[in-house]
Motif scaffolding. Structure first.
Motif, PDB file in Angstrom:
ATOM      1  N   THR A 127      33.813 -16.622  76.040  1.00 25.15           N
ATOM      2  CA  THR A 127      35.241 -16.859  76.256  1.00 25.15           C
ATOM      3  C   THR A 127      35.774 -16.153  77.502  1.00 25.15           C
ATOM      4  OG1 THR A 127      35.808 -15.065  74.731  1.00 25.15           O
ATOM      5  CG2 THR A 127      35.660 -17.275  73.802  1.00 25.15           C
ATOM      6  N   GLU A 128      34.870 -15.841  78.427  1.00 28.06           N
ATOM      7  CA  GLU A 128      35.275 -15.297  79.731  1.00 28.06           C
ATOM      8  C   GLU A 128      35.634 -16.483  80.622  1.00 28.06           C
ATOM      9  OE1 GLU A 128      32.732 -11.257  80.103  1.00 28.06           O
ATOM     10  OE2 GLU A 128      31.566 -13.068  80.340  1.00 28.06           O
ATOM     11  N   LEU A 129      36.833 -16.485  81.155  1.00 23.47           N
ATOM     12  CA  LEU A 129      37.295 -17.665  81.900  1.00 23.47           C
ATOM     13  C   LEU A 129      36.438 -17.940  83.142  1.00 23.47           C
ATOM     14  CD1 LEU A 129      39.226 -20.025  82.152  1.00 23.47           C
ATOM     15  CD2 LEU A 129      40.824 -18.528  83.359  1.00 23.47           C
ATOM     16  N   ASP A 130      35.971 -16.892  83.804  1.00 28.11           N
ATOM     17  CA  ASP A 130      35.150 -17.154  84.998  1.00 28.11           C
ATOM     18  C   ASP A 130      33.859 -17.888  84.640  1.00 28.11           C
ATOM     19  OD1 ASP A 130      34.092 -14.873  83.805  1.00 28.11           O
ATOM     20  OD2 ASP A 130      34.169 -13.627  85.609  1.00 28.11           O
ATOM     21  N   ARG A 131      33.271 -17.593  83.471  1.00 29.60           N
ATOM     22  CA  ARG A 131      32.098 -18.363  83.023  1.00 29.60           C
ATOM     23  C   ARG A 131      32.489 -19.803  82.714  1.00 29.60           C
ATOM     24  NH1 ARG A 131      27.809 -14.970  81.963  1.00 29.60           N
ATOM     25  NH2 ARG A 131      28.447 -12.882  81.374  1.00 29.60           N
TER      26      ARG A 131
ATOM     27  N   ASP B  41      44.423  -2.031  83.051  1.00 29.71           N
ATOM     28  CA  ASP B  41      43.147  -2.561  83.533  1.00 29.71           C
ATOM     29  C   ASP B  41      43.046  -2.352  85.047  1.00 29.71           C
ATOM     30  OD1 ASP B  41      44.568  -4.595  84.789  1.00 29.71           O
ATOM     31  OD2 ASP B  41      43.404  -6.220  83.917  1.00 29.71           O
ATOM     32  N   ASP B  42      41.968  -2.825  85.657  1.00 29.66           N
ATOM     33  CA  ASP B  42      41.758  -2.543  87.085  1.00 29.66           C
ATOM     34  C   ASP B  42      42.545  -3.472  88.011  1.00 29.66           C
ATOM     35  OD1 ASP B  42      40.440  -0.170  87.170  1.00 29.66           O
ATOM     36  OD2 ASP B  42      38.444  -1.027  87.010  1.00 29.66           O
TER      37      ASP B  42
ATOM     38  N   TYR C 165      37.974  -5.193  85.399  1.00 25.80           N
ATOM     39  CA  TYR C 165      37.295  -3.900  85.450  1.00 25.80           C
ATOM     40  C   TYR C 165      36.338  -3.885  86.633  1.00 25.80           C
ATOM     41  CZ  TYR C 165      34.201  -0.027  84.070  1.00 25.80           C
ATOM     42  OH  TYR C 165      33.463   1.138  84.054  1.00 25.80           O
ATOM     43  N   ALA C 166      36.331  -2.785  87.360  1.00 27.84           N
ATOM     44  CA  ALA C 166      35.340  -2.557  88.413  1.00 27.84           C
ATOM     45  C   ALA C 166      34.511  -1.368  87.964  1.00 27.84           C
ATOM     46  CB  ALA C 166      36.032  -2.248  89.735  1.00 27.84           C
ATOM     47  N   ASP C 167      33.183  -1.493  87.946  1.00 29.64           N
ATOM     48  CA  ASP C 167      32.391  -0.427  87.307  1.00 29.64           C
ATOM     49  C   ASP C 167      32.255   0.822  88.163  1.00 29.64           C
ATOM     50  OD1 ASP C 167      30.390  -1.085  89.120  1.00 29.64           O
ATOM     51  OD2 ASP C 167      28.819  -1.271  87.600  1.00 29.64           O
ATOM     52  N   SER C 168      32.751   0.766  89.402  1.00 23.23           N
ATOM     53  CA  SER C 168      32.871   1.980  90.210  1.00 23.23           C
ATOM     54  C   SER C 168      34.011   1.734  91.186  1.00 23.23           C
ATOM     55  CB  SER C 168      31.571   2.269  90.963  1.00 23.23           C
ATOM     56  OG  SER C 168      31.526   1.506  92.145  1.00 23.23           O
ATOM     57  N   PRO C 169      34.532   2.789  91.821  1.00 27.76           N
ATOM     58  CA  PRO C 169      35.620   2.555  92.783  1.00 27.76           C
ATOM     59  C   PRO C 169      35.172   1.645  93.916  1.00 27.76           C
ATOM     60  CG  PRO C 169      35.386   4.901  92.327  1.00 27.76           C
ATOM     61  CD  PRO C 169      34.222   4.214  91.680  1.00 27.76           C
ATOM     62  N   THR C 170      33.870   1.594  94.187  1.00 29.05           N
ATOM     63  CA  THR C 170      33.393   0.798  95.324  1.00 29.05           C
ATOM     64  C   THR C 170      33.068  -0.647  94.944  1.00 29.05           C
ATOM     65  OG1 THR C 170      31.114   1.456  94.936  1.00 29.05           O
ATOM     66  CG2 THR C 170      32.396   2.842  96.409  1.00 29.05           C
ATOM     67  N   ALA C 171      33.316  -1.035  93.686  1.00 27.95           N
ATOM     68  CA  ALA C 171      32.985  -2.396  93.239  1.00 27.95           C
ATOM     69  C   ALA C 171      34.229  -3.272  93.195  1.00 27.95           C
ATOM     70  CB  ALA C 171      32.342  -2.347  91.856  1.00 27.95           C
ATOM     71  N   PHE C 172      34.049  -4.553  93.464  1.00 27.40           N
ATOM     72  CA  PHE C 172      35.150  -5.531  93.372  1.00 27.40           C
ATOM     73  C   PHE C 172      35.494  -5.721  91.896  1.00 27.40           C
ATOM     74  CE2 PHE C 172      37.205  -9.626  93.336  1.00 27.40           C
ATOM     75  CZ  PHE C 172      37.814  -9.743  94.572  1.00 27.40           C
ATOM     76  N   PRO C 173      36.790  -5.639  91.525  1.00 22.47           N
ATOM     77  CA  PRO C 173      37.136  -5.807  90.105  1.00 22.47           C
ATOM     78  C   PRO C 173      36.944  -7.259  89.671  1.00 22.47           C
ATOM     79  CG  PRO C 173      39.115  -5.539  91.430  1.00 22.47           C
ATOM     80  CD  PRO C 173      37.953  -5.352  92.362  1.00 22.47           C
ATOM     81  N   ILE C 174      36.284  -7.441  88.542  1.00 21.20           N
ATOM     82  CA  ILE C 174      36.048  -8.789  88.017  1.00 21.20           C
ATOM     83  C   ILE C 174      36.540  -8.857  86.576  1.00 21.20           C
ATOM     84  CG2 ILE C 174      34.109  -9.345  89.531  1.00 21.20           C
ATOM     85  CD1 ILE C 174      32.231  -8.498  87.250  1.00 21.20           C
ATOM     86  N   GLN C 175      36.538 -10.044  86.018  1.00 20.10           N
ATOM     87  CA  GLN C 175      36.970 -10.193  84.623  1.00 20.10           C
ATOM     88  C   GLN C 175      35.901  -9.601  83.721  1.00 20.10           C
ATOM     89  OE1 GLN C 175      35.664 -12.788  82.066  1.00 20.10           O
ATOM     90  NE2 GLN C 175      36.609 -11.164  80.865  1.00 20.10           N
ATOM     91  N   ARG C 176      36.286  -8.622  82.897  1.00 20.71           N
ATOM     92  CA  ARG C 176      35.373  -7.987  81.937  1.00 20.71           C
ATOM     93  C   ARG C 176      36.032  -7.888  80.588  1.00 20.71           C
ATOM     94  NH1 ARG C 176      30.602  -5.990  83.841  1.00 20.71           N
ATOM     95  NH2 ARG C 176      30.087  -6.747  81.796  1.00 20.71           N
TER      96      ARG C 176
ATOM     97  N   LYS D  31      27.024  -7.819  84.180  1.00 25.22           N
ATOM     98  CA  LYS D  31      27.606  -9.073  84.658  1.00 25.22           C
ATOM     99  C   LYS D  31      27.707  -9.018  86.179  1.00 25.22           C
ATOM    100  CE  LYS D  31      31.694 -12.011  84.036  1.00 25.22           C
ATOM    101  NZ  LYS D  31      32.980 -12.179  83.345  1.00 25.22           N
ATOM    102  N   ALA D  32      27.677 -10.202  86.787  1.00 26.27           N
ATOM    103  CA  ALA D  32      27.942 -10.385  88.227  1.00 26.27           C
ATOM    104  C   ALA D  32      26.753 -10.018  89.107  1.00 26.27           C
ATOM    105  CB  ALA D  32      29.175  -9.607  88.684  1.00 26.27           C
TER     106      ALA D  32
END
Ligand SMILES: [Zn+2]
Length: 491
Positions: free
Chosen positions: A260-264, A311-312, A353-364, A461-462
């Protein structure tokens, strides 16, 4: 701890640069993640590793195209260069962007959120952590295991978020994942049995481990690993299952959480672990499961690994609880900023959510949990209505297809259910199904007293891969006529 005033100044610097360059939106995440990992094997501590990463990730939208730049640096020159590179990337993306990204306006919150906990696990001596892991191994071996490994992962995320809507949000959260595996061997029969720990990872402080009963659980696990060697092989075929929340959380994660993740559903997330059988036109139409199936997403459950204040994308968690499935009907996708309008909805429901400050935030995933029965129902009540079945405890092996439809799950412990009562230990069990058929077979749920929150640190993911922490709560649940396999070679 980071200097908050410095982070705020750095954020203003990049947002001002973006504004001058004509960006329609910009946001920045700055912060650090501290991680500690310790590992013991039998009577020896084999690893104690601590790492600290800091950095920033700057995201900017120009003419409907994203640009992003992240680096493990926190100084003004790195941010100045990073902002210019993100702007260049956005201008370069414009030429290949098929459809411009449109963003909704989010409220601009100024807030600080700190996860409540009593004892900071990073302040606890390494020797106490080593003692705990060695005591777990000793306890399992004393009770019948030949070998035992034990580990402890601890993480703390400290973030400062700012965006061009005006949001300024500081957040800190901490999580712990204790884990062990007891191994028993029957050399004569050439058989190995393992029993993994059932104590779940949580968003919590050290006090959680003090009260988790890990040494007692290790003792049970040692005895159970030994008992599994001589347990009765399961007879394959269709039968009723009562699934413990310690197993069901992973089934919820794979079949409901990811599908049920919209990006998927839109086909964006296809390369790594697939798309989804759920499509946008199925919203409010798809019968996902039986009337008893209500699955709710939240970022506010105490102890939840996804629990956070915002959220991020800066969307608040306190108003972001929503049903994914309500009485069996599919009600909501999980969405991040800029996705809702693609299916005709007004705004994100706080799933970035972005799993680190250096990651692009994606739907999680937020925490995604099966609601318990509002009426009284114990585990024994669920068994009482089963003539011939299997009770499944603990998460084991799993596989699911790229559409999140056909699946197979193992477990840690399996018990026969005969004439309404839990019976003998079984071995080599896995269950198989298709997502909506399986959930349509749900016909019994434990009540709130049987509810249990489990989860993982490492939902992947990603590309490049990001790892997210997420919890799933559930009561024990009964499913009718599910295909059970015997996974041993001789079965
Ligand atoms: Zn996952």
């Amino acid at each position: 701890m980071l200097d908050r005033a410095l982070l705020a100044d750095l954020a203003e610097l990049t947002l001002t640069t973006a504004k001058r360059a004509g960006a329609t939106y910009a946001d920045i995440r700055l912060g650090e993640t501290r991680r500690e990992f310790s590992f013991a094997r039998d009577a020896r501590l084999e690893n104690f590793d601590e790492r600290l990463t800091e950095g920033f990730g700057f995201r900017v939208l120009i003419d409907g195209a994203w640009g992003f730049y992240g680096a493990q640096r926190l100084d003004s020159e790195s941010l100045r260069v990073g902002a210019l590179r993100a702007l260049d990337n956005a201008r370069a993306m414009r030429s290949i962007q098929k459809q411009p990204i449109e963003l909704e306006q989010l409220p601009a919150h100024e807030a600080e959120w700190i996860m409540p906990m009593a004892k900071d696990p990073f302040a606890v001596d390494a020797s106490r952590k080593a003692d705990l892991l060695l005591a777990i191994c000793a306890s399992a071996r004393d009770a019948g295991a030949d070998f035992c490994t034990a580990s402890l992962s601890i993480a703390r995320e400290e973030r400062f978020f700012a965006n061009s809507f005006g949001a300024r949000i500081a957040q800190t959260r901490t999580r712990l994942a204790p884990s062990f595996t007891a191994v028993a061997i029957d050399r004569a029969a050439g058989r190995v049995a393992t029993r993994d720990s059932l104590t779940p990872a949580r968003g919590a402080g050290w006090e959680y481990l003090e009260n988790a009963g890990l040494i007692e659980e290790a003792s049970q696990a040692g005895a159970q690993a030994r008992a599994k060697l001589t347990a009765k092989p399961v007879t394959p075929g269709d039968c009723d299952l009562v699934i413990d929340p310690s197993n069901l959380w992973l089934t919820i994660h794979e079949t409901v959480g990811h599908s049920t993740e919209l990006d998927r559903a839109l086909g964006w997330e296809a390369n790594f672990a697939g798309t989804s059988f759920v499509k946008p036109h199925m919203l409010n139409e798809l019968r996902f499961g039986s009337e008893l199936m209500t699955i709710v997403a939240d970022r506010s459950q105490p102890g939840g690994l996804s629990t956070i204040g915002y959220d991020d994308d800066g969307a608040p968690a306190d108003s972001a609880e929503f049903p994914i499935v309500e009485n069996g009907v599919f009600r909501n996708f999980q969405m991040a900023l800029g996705q809702a309008h693609l299916i005709g909805l007004p705004a994100s429901n706080g799933c970035a959510y972005a799993d680190s400050p250096t990651a692009f935030p994606i739907q999680r995933m937020p925490n995604i949990s099966l609601r318990p029965n509002p009426e009284e129902c114990s585990l024994d009540d669920l068994f009482a209505d089963v003539e011939n079945g299997v009770y499944v405890v603990g998460a084991g092996s799993w596989s699911i297809d790229q559409q999140r439809d056909n699946f197979q799950f193992g477990g840690q412990l399996f018990y026969e259910i005969k004439n309404g009562k839990r019976g003998e230990l079984l071995r080599d069990v896995a269950y198989q199904g298709r997502t909506t058929q399986f959930w349509s077979a749900l016909d019994g749920l434990g009540d709130a007293a049987t509810y249990h929150l489990d989860g993982t640190f490492t939902c992947g993911k990603a590309e490049p891969v990001q790892l997210a922490p997420v919890s799933h709560g559930a009561p024990p649940a009964r499913f009718r006529n599910i295909r059970v396999l015997n996974t041993s070679n001789d079965g």
